[in-house]
Design an enzyme around this catalytic site. Structure first.
Site, PDB file in Angstrom:
ATOM      1  N   GLU A  74      25.828  -6.870  27.428  1.00 40.28           N
ATOM      2  CA  GLU A  74      26.704  -6.035  26.586  1.00 40.28           C
ATOM      3  C   GLU A  74      27.675  -5.186  27.408  1.00 40.28           C
ATOM      4  O   GLU A  74      28.251  -4.226  26.911  1.00 40.28           O
ATOM      5  CB  GLU A  74      25.880  -5.146  25.663  1.00 40.28           C
ATOM      6  CG  GLU A  74      25.089  -5.890  24.606  1.00 40.28           C
ATOM      7  CD  GLU A  74      25.930  -6.677  23.602  1.00 40.28           C
ATOM      8  OE1 GLU A  74      27.171  -6.753  23.770  1.00 40.28           O
ATOM      9  OE2 GLU A  74      25.340  -7.235  22.668  1.00 40.28           O
ATOM     10  N   HIS A  93      22.159   1.840  24.172  1.00 40.04           N
ATOM     11  CA  HIS A  93      22.237   0.813  23.126  1.00 40.04           C
ATOM     12  C   HIS A  93      20.822   0.340  22.831  1.00 40.04           C
ATOM     13  O   HIS A  93      20.088  -0.017  23.756  1.00 40.04           O
ATOM     14  CB  HIS A  93      23.106  -0.344  23.601  1.00 40.04           C
ATOM     15  CG  HIS A  93      22.987  -1.560  22.743  1.00 40.04           C
ATOM     16  ND1 HIS A  93      23.183  -1.536  21.385  1.00 40.04           N
ATOM     17  CD2 HIS A  93      22.669  -2.851  23.057  1.00 40.04           C
ATOM     18  CE1 HIS A  93      22.992  -2.758  20.897  1.00 40.04           C
ATOM     19  NE2 HIS A  93      22.677  -3.566  21.894  1.00 40.04           N
ATOM     20  N   HIS A  95      17.990  -1.792  19.926  1.00 39.84           N
ATOM     21  CA  HIS A  95      17.734  -2.610  18.734  1.00 39.84           C
ATOM     22  C   HIS A  95      16.579  -1.937  18.001  1.00 39.84           C
ATOM     23  O   HIS A  95      15.624  -2.590  17.590  1.00 39.84           O
ATOM     24  CB  HIS A  95      17.356  -4.038  19.104  1.00 39.84           C
ATOM     25  CG  HIS A  95      18.463  -4.844  19.723  1.00 39.84           C
ATOM     26  ND1 HIS A  95      18.337  -6.192  19.986  1.00 39.84           N
ATOM     27  CD2 HIS A  95      19.712  -4.506  20.129  1.00 39.84           C
ATOM     28  CE1 HIS A  95      19.467  -6.640  20.546  1.00 39.84           C
ATOM     29  NE2 HIS A  95      20.314  -5.627  20.651  1.00 39.84           N
ATOM     30  N   TYR A 114      21.126  16.728   6.984  1.00 37.57           N
ATOM     31  CA  TYR A 114      22.120  17.425   7.813  1.00 37.57           C
ATOM     32  C   TYR A 114      22.160  16.913   9.254  1.00 37.57           C
ATOM     33  O   TYR A 114      23.195  17.016   9.922  1.00 37.57           O
ATOM     34  CB  TYR A 114      21.894  18.947   7.753  1.00 37.57           C
ATOM     35  CG  TYR A 114      20.798  19.473   8.644  1.00 37.57           C
ATOM     36  CD1 TYR A 114      21.058  19.777   9.989  1.00 37.57           C
ATOM     37  CD2 TYR A 114      19.503  19.693   8.175  1.00 37.57           C
ATOM     38  CE1 TYR A 114      20.065  20.258  10.815  1.00 37.57           C
ATOM     39  CE2 TYR A 114      18.512  20.177   9.001  1.00 37.57           C
ATOM     40  CZ  TYR A 114      18.793  20.456  10.318  1.00 37.57           C
ATOM     41  OH  TYR A 114      17.816  20.923  11.140  1.00 37.57           O
TER      42      TYR A 114
END
Ligand SMILES: [Zn+2]
Length: 212
Positions: A74, A93, A95, A114
């Site tokens: 990636e 990053h 999964h 919030y």
């Protein structure tokens, strides 16, 4: 921070991500800016075995400066984010299971809680689908990240960015937590009450005051 310290911080963040269950089966990757380029986790090395020598140094075009490993598949979205987001010093990053489940429905997270504001705005987008590792995915991710610290990737996972590795990791953890809450409401057939933009602006001001 020396290069060795930065590499060690990436390994520590990647291993914490795996221990927290956010990176099943070697998925995910971690990077930070360093010396005008970036340092990134390699592809194919189990997190538990990863060491500082496995981290790959790249320039912002993605060309390897040093390291014997293959950089994460990636890499294109990491370099694209660093090129166009001066506020991004680090990227996590994942999964992570619940956020990824939601991303597979191609839905983002509305402001039902919030803490959504931790990602920088009144909602987290789900970026359009593109094949992993492609420039198209990098472009879709960048659009989804506009004004935000996080984006879901359709049928794929999550990107979180931050001013530090710790901040990016905290956002990734919170997105997983929020996605779990959102999925529980959907599973129960309940509709959350969405906080309006004015309230989310107040929350963002509060979070800034408390240094989050
Ligand atoms: Zn991925």
């Amino acid at each position: 921070m020396t290069e060795t310290e930065a590499r060690a911080a990436i390994v520590a963040t990647a291993q914490a991500m795996e221990r927290a269950g956010l990176a099943p089966n070697r998925s995910g990757n971690v990077s930070c800016r360093f010396d005008g380029g970036l340092l990134i986790t390699p592809s194919g090395v189990p997190y538990a075995e990863m060491c500082v020598a496995d981290i790959v140094a790249l320039d912002l075009a993605g060309v390897v400066r040093s390291g014997s490993r293959t950089p994460s598949s990636e890499t294109p979205f990491h370099t694209a984010i660093y090129r166009s987001r001066p506020d991004a010093e680090a990227i996590v990053h994942t999964h992570s299971p619940r956020a990824t489940a939601l991303a597979c429905t191609r839905r983002g997270l509305p402001a039902f809680h919030y803490m959504i504001a931790l990602a920088g705005g009144p909602g987290i987008r789900c970026a359009e689908y593109a094949t992993f590792g492609t420039q198209a995915l990098a472009e879709n991710a960048l659009r989804g990240l506009e004004g935000r610290q996080s984006v879901l990737l359709a049928n794929h996972g999550v990107i979180a960015i931050g001013a530090t590795l710790e901040a990016a990791y905290e956002v990734a953890c919170e997105i997983e937590n929020l996605a779990g809450q959102y999925l529980q409401m959907l599973a129960a057939g309940l509709e959350p009450v969405i906080l309006d933009d004015d309230e989310m602006q107040r929350v963002m001001a509060q979070l800034a005051q408390y240094g989050r």
